[in-house]
Design an enzyme around this catalytic site. Structure first.
Site, PDB file in Angstrom:
ATOM      1  N   HIS A  63      -3.671  -5.138   0.396  1.00  0.00           N
ATOM      2  CA  HIS A  63      -3.068  -5.732   1.596  1.00  0.00           C
ATOM      3  C   HIS A  63      -3.207  -7.254   1.561  1.00  0.00           C
ATOM      4  O   HIS A  63      -4.144  -7.810   2.143  1.00  0.00           O
ATOM      5  CB  HIS A  63      -3.778  -5.206   2.847  1.00  0.00           C
ATOM      6  CG  HIS A  63      -3.567  -3.750   3.077  1.00  0.00           C
ATOM      7  ND1 HIS A  63      -2.589  -3.272   3.914  1.00  0.00           N
ATOM      8  CD2 HIS A  63      -4.191  -2.674   2.562  1.00  0.00           C
ATOM      9  CE1 HIS A  63      -2.634  -1.959   3.919  1.00  0.00           C
ATOM     10  NE2 HIS A  63      -3.600  -1.560   3.110  1.00  0.00           N
ATOM     11  N   CYS A 103       0.823  -1.203   0.000  1.00  0.00           N
ATOM     12  CA  CYS A 103       0.000   0.000   0.000  1.00  0.00           C
ATOM     13  C   CYS A 103       0.866   1.266   0.000  1.00  0.00           C
ATOM     14  O   CYS A 103       1.462   1.581  -1.014  1.00  0.00           O
ATOM     15  CB  CYS A 103      -0.986  -0.047   1.167  1.00  0.00           C
ATOM     16  SG  CYS A 103      -2.397   1.022   0.879  1.00  0.00           S
ATOM     17  N   GLU A 109      -1.763  -9.407   3.150  1.00  0.00           N
ATOM     18  CA  GLU A 109      -1.617 -10.014   4.486  1.00  0.00           C
ATOM     19  C   GLU A 109      -2.945 -10.397   5.115  1.00  0.00           C
ATOM     20  O   GLU A 109      -3.011 -11.317   5.933  1.00  0.00           O
ATOM     21  CB  GLU A 109      -0.832  -9.085   5.427  1.00  0.00           C
ATOM     22  CG  GLU A 109      -1.508  -7.777   5.842  1.00  0.00           C
ATOM     23  CD  GLU A 109      -1.285  -6.627   4.854  1.00  0.00           C
ATOM     24  OE1 GLU A 109      -0.946  -6.909   3.678  1.00  0.00           O
ATOM     25  OE2 GLU A 109      -1.473  -5.458   5.258  1.00  0.00           O
TER      26      GLU A 109
HETATM   27  N1  GLN Z   1      -1.866   6.586   2.944  1.00  0.00           N
HETATM   28  C1  GLN Z   1      -2.011   5.830   1.753  1.00  0.00           C
HETATM   29  C2  GLN Z   1      -3.372   6.022   1.104  1.00  0.00           C
HETATM   30  O1  GLN Z   1      -4.308   6.428   1.735  1.00  0.00           O
HETATM   31  C3  GLN Z   1      -1.718   4.364   1.985  1.00  0.00           C
HETATM   32  C4  GLN Z   1      -2.666   3.696   2.922  1.00  0.00           C
HETATM   33  C5  GLN Z   1      -2.155   2.373   3.454  1.00  0.00           C
HETATM   34  O2  GLN Z   1      -0.949   2.114   3.464  1.00  0.00           O
HETATM   35  N2  GLN Z   1      -3.057   1.539   3.915  1.00  0.00           N
HETATM   36  O3  GLN Z   1      -3.531   5.731  -0.053  1.00  0.00           O
END
Ligand code: GLN
Length: 537
Positions: free
Chosen positions: A511, A386, A513
Site C-alpha cells: 500500500h 493489493c 498510499e
Molecule cells: N484480500 C486480499 C488479501 O488478503 C487483499 C487485501 C488488501 O487489499 N489489503 O490478500
C-alpha cells in the site's frame, strides 16, 4: 525539558474533523521547534481497528511496525511528516486486555481491580511511556468520540488526573466543538457548544482553548458569547471554519495566533511562536491552482463511504499538487457493475485512468474484473493496489491466458487455477486480529523495469496488509504474454507486476498510499497521474 501533554476532546457530535484539527495543531507545534508525537485514543472495545469494516469506521491505516490503526494516525503522519507506531493508537480493548493479563498474572495480588485507579493508571502510564520512548517535548493526545459518551469516561478521567499530577503548565485541554448555523435565520448557534463544555466541567475538566468548527468564520459576537458561557479566555477561542482542503487548517489556526497562546499557556519560553508555513502554503496553493484536469476511476466496493479509501485519495492529492493537475474522482461501485446497474463502457467515458482499490472477500469481485478488462483493453493507465493487483492477475489469467475459472482462493477455494493463493505464513492462522502479513517489508526491484525507473532503487520498503499472494507457479505464463514481475518479496512471491502491452499498467501487493506525504508524494501515484495526463491529451 519536561514533557507536556495536550489533550484534544470533542463536543456536540462526531465527525467534526477533530483528527485534522489535532494534526494541524501538531504541525504548528513542530514548526515552533518542538518535538511532537501524537496519540489517538479510540474508546471502543476492539483491541485495534483491524477487525472493523471500513464501512463503519473508515480506512484501516497501517503503520511501519504493522499496526492496524485508526485513520487519524494517517492524518498525524501526513501533517507531521513522521512515522508513528502501533502503540500511538490506544483503545479500550488494548488497555483492558493489559490490565486483565496483569490481574491473571497476580501483579495486583490482594487488590480489587477497578476502573479507578487500575484502568486510569494504565492509560496514564501508556501515554507517558509513548512520550518517553519517542523523545517527545509534547505528546498530543486526541480522545476520540464525543464528551458525554460513557465509553470515553475512563480516558477523560485519566486526562484529568494527569493534569493534577503534572500541573497546569505541563498540560493543556483543547476542546473542539461544532457551532451549527441555523438554516432559517443564518445565525451561528453556540448553545450546543456551551452544553458540551458544561459536560466536560462536570467531570472536572475546564478546557483552556476552544476550537470552534463552523461553516463560516465565527463572528466577534459569537466568540464573546462562547467565552462568557464556557469560561474560556476570549483570545483562546479559535474559529476553524470550512475550507476546501484539510491542508489549509494549520494556516487558518496559525493566522489566529494559536502558537502564541499555546506558548503562553504551557510556559514554552524557549520556543518561537512564529510558524513558518511557507512550503506548506505553497503546497496548498498548488492544490488550488492547476493547469490541467484529469478524471480517475476508483474501482471498489466501499465507495459510499469515502473515508474507506482515505489515504489513496490523499496520495492522489499530494501528487496532483506536485504535477499541478486537478484530479476528478469517478467512483465506480463494483457491486453495481456486477448487478448490471452500471455499464462498464459508459462509466469509463472521459476517464483518463483507473485505480483498482484494495479489498477483501467475494462481493463485487466480478464487477471489478469487468472494469479491469475495460482498463486493460483500452490501454488506460491502471494502478492496482493489493487486492487490486490480485484481481488484475485473475483477469489476465482468465481473459489472456484463457485459464477458465482462474481465481483467488480467497473467493473460490476450489478454483482449478489458484493464481492467487494463501500466503504460506498464513497457513494454520485462526485468530483474526493483527495476524495478516502486516507493516513495512522490503521489496526487491528488478532493474530495467518501470518499477525500477519509478523507485530508482533495488530495494524499497512499503507497508503491507494481506493474507494472500500471487501464486509464483504461474509467473512464466504471464511473463510470456508481457505481464512481468518487477518486484519480489523476500519470501519470493511477486510484489509488483507490470504489463508491457500498456504504457502504465501496474499493480503492487503493498500500500504505497500509506507513505505518501504532502511534500513528498508516493512516486507510484505521481507516475500514474503523469500517465493519466498524457492519456487525456
Ligand atoms: N484480500 C486480499 C488479501 O488478503 C487483499 C487485501 C488488501 O487489499 N489489503 O490478500
Amino acid at each position: 525539558m519536561t514533557c507536556k501533554y495536550i489533550f484534544v476532546t470533542g463536543g456536540v457530535l462526531s465527525g467534526l474533523g477533530k483528527g485534522v484539527t489535532t494534526a494541524s495543531i501538531g504541525l504548528l507545534l513542530k514548526c515552533m521547534g518542538l518535538k511532537v508525537t501524537a496519540v489517538k485514543i479510540d474508546p471502543y472495545v476492539n483491541v485495534d481497528a483491524g477487525t472493523m469494516n471500513p464501512y463503519m469506521h473508515g480506512e484501516v491505516y497501517v503503520t511501519d511496525d504493522g499496526g492496524e490503526v485508526d485513520l487519524d494516525i494517517g492524518h498525524y503522519e501526513r501533517f507531521l511528516n513522521t512515522d508513528l507506531r502501533k502503540r500511538n493508537n490506544i483503545t479500550t480493548g488494548k488497555i483492558y486486555l493489559r490490565v486483565i493479563e496483569k490481574e491473571r498474572k497476580g501483579i495486583y495480588l490482594g487488590q480489587t481491580v477497578q476502573i479507578i485507579p487500575h484502568i486510569t493508571d494504565e492509560i496514564k502510564d501508556e501515554i507517558k511511556s509513548i512520550g518517553k520512548e519517542q523523545g517527545a517535548d509534547v505528546v498530543l493526545v486526541e480522545i476520540g468520540g464525543t464528551v458525554g459518551d460513557i465509553e470515553g469516561l475512563p480516558f477523560l478521567e485519566a486526562a484529568r488526573q494527569l493534569r493534577l499530577e503534572e500541573g497546569m503548565k505541563n498540560t493543556l485541554f483543547i476542546h473542539v466543538v461544532l457551532i451549527p448555523k441555523l438554516g432559517t435565520t443564518g445565525e451561528l448557534k453556540t448553545k450546543p457548544a456551551q452544553h458540551s463544555v458544561q459536560e466536560l466541567r462536570r467531570i472536572g475538566i475546564q478546557p483552556d482553548i476552544l476550537v470552534a468548527r463552523s461553516s463560516e468564520r465565527l463572528s466577534e459576537e459569537a466568540k464573546k458569547k462562547l467565552a462568557l458561557f464556557t469560561n474560556v479566555q476570549y483570545n483562546a477561542i479559535f474559529s476553524n471554519y470550512d475550507v476546501e482542503y484539510v491542508y489549509e487548517v494549520p494556516t487558518v489556526l496559525n493566522h489566529q495566533g494559536l502558537p502564541k497562546i499555546i506558548k503562553e499557556m504551557l510556559d514554552l519560553n524557549t520556543v518561537s511562536d512564529r510558524c513558518d508555513l511557507t512550503q506548506w502554503v505553497e503546497f496548498t496553493n498548488n492544490l488550488k491552482t492547476y493547469d490541467r484536469e484529469v478524471t480517475v476511476a476508483l474501482i471498489g466496493k466501499y465507495t459510499s463511504l469515502r473515508d474507506s479509501y482515505l489515504s489513496i485519495i490523499e496520495a492522489l492529492r499530494h501528487s496532483s499538487a506536485k504535477l499541478r493537475v486537478k484530479v476528478n474522482l469517478r467512483w465506480v461501485e463494483a457491486t453495481d457493475v456486477e448487478r448490471k446497474a452500471i455499464n462498464p463502457k459508459e462509466i469509463m467515458e472521459g476517464v483518463s485512468g483507473g485505480i483498482v482499490l484494495p479489498g477483501f472477500g467475494g462481493r463485487g469481485v466480478e464487477g471489478k474484473l469487468l472494469m479491469i478488462k475495460e482498463l486493460r483493453e483500452r490501454e488506460l493507465p491502471t494502478l492496482g493496489i493489493c487486492f487490486g493487483l490480485q484481481l488484475m492477475v485473475v483477469e489476465f489469467a482468465r481473459n489472456v491466458l484463457r485459464l477458465q475459472e482462474a481465481h483467488t482462493t480467497e473467493v473460490n477455494p476450489t478454483t482449478p487455477h489458484p493464481v492467487v493463493d494463501l500466503l504460506t505464513s498464513q497457513e494454520g492462522v485462526i485468530y483474526k486480529g493483527g495476524t495478516m502479513r502486516l507493516g513495512s517489508k522490503p521489496i526487491k526491484i528488478i532493474r530495467g523495469t518501470k518499477a525500477f525507473e519509478i523507485y530508482g532503487s533495488e530495494v524499497i520498503y512499503e507497508r503491507h496488509r494481506h493474507r494472500y499472494q500471487i501464486n509464483p507457479e504461474y509467473v512464466n505464463l504471464y511473463e510470456r504474454e508481457g505481464f512481468i514481475v518487477s518486484g519480489y518479496s523476500d519470501e519470493g512471491f511477486p510484489e509488483i507486476m507490470e504489463y508491457r502491452g500498456s504504457k502504465f499498467y501496474l499493480g503492487i501487493q503493498a500500500h504505497p498510499e500509506f507513505k505518501s506525504r504532502p511534500l513528498s508524494p508516493a512516486p507510484l501515484f505521481t507516475e500514474f497521474l503523469k500517465n493519466c495526463m498524457y492519456s487525456s491529451k
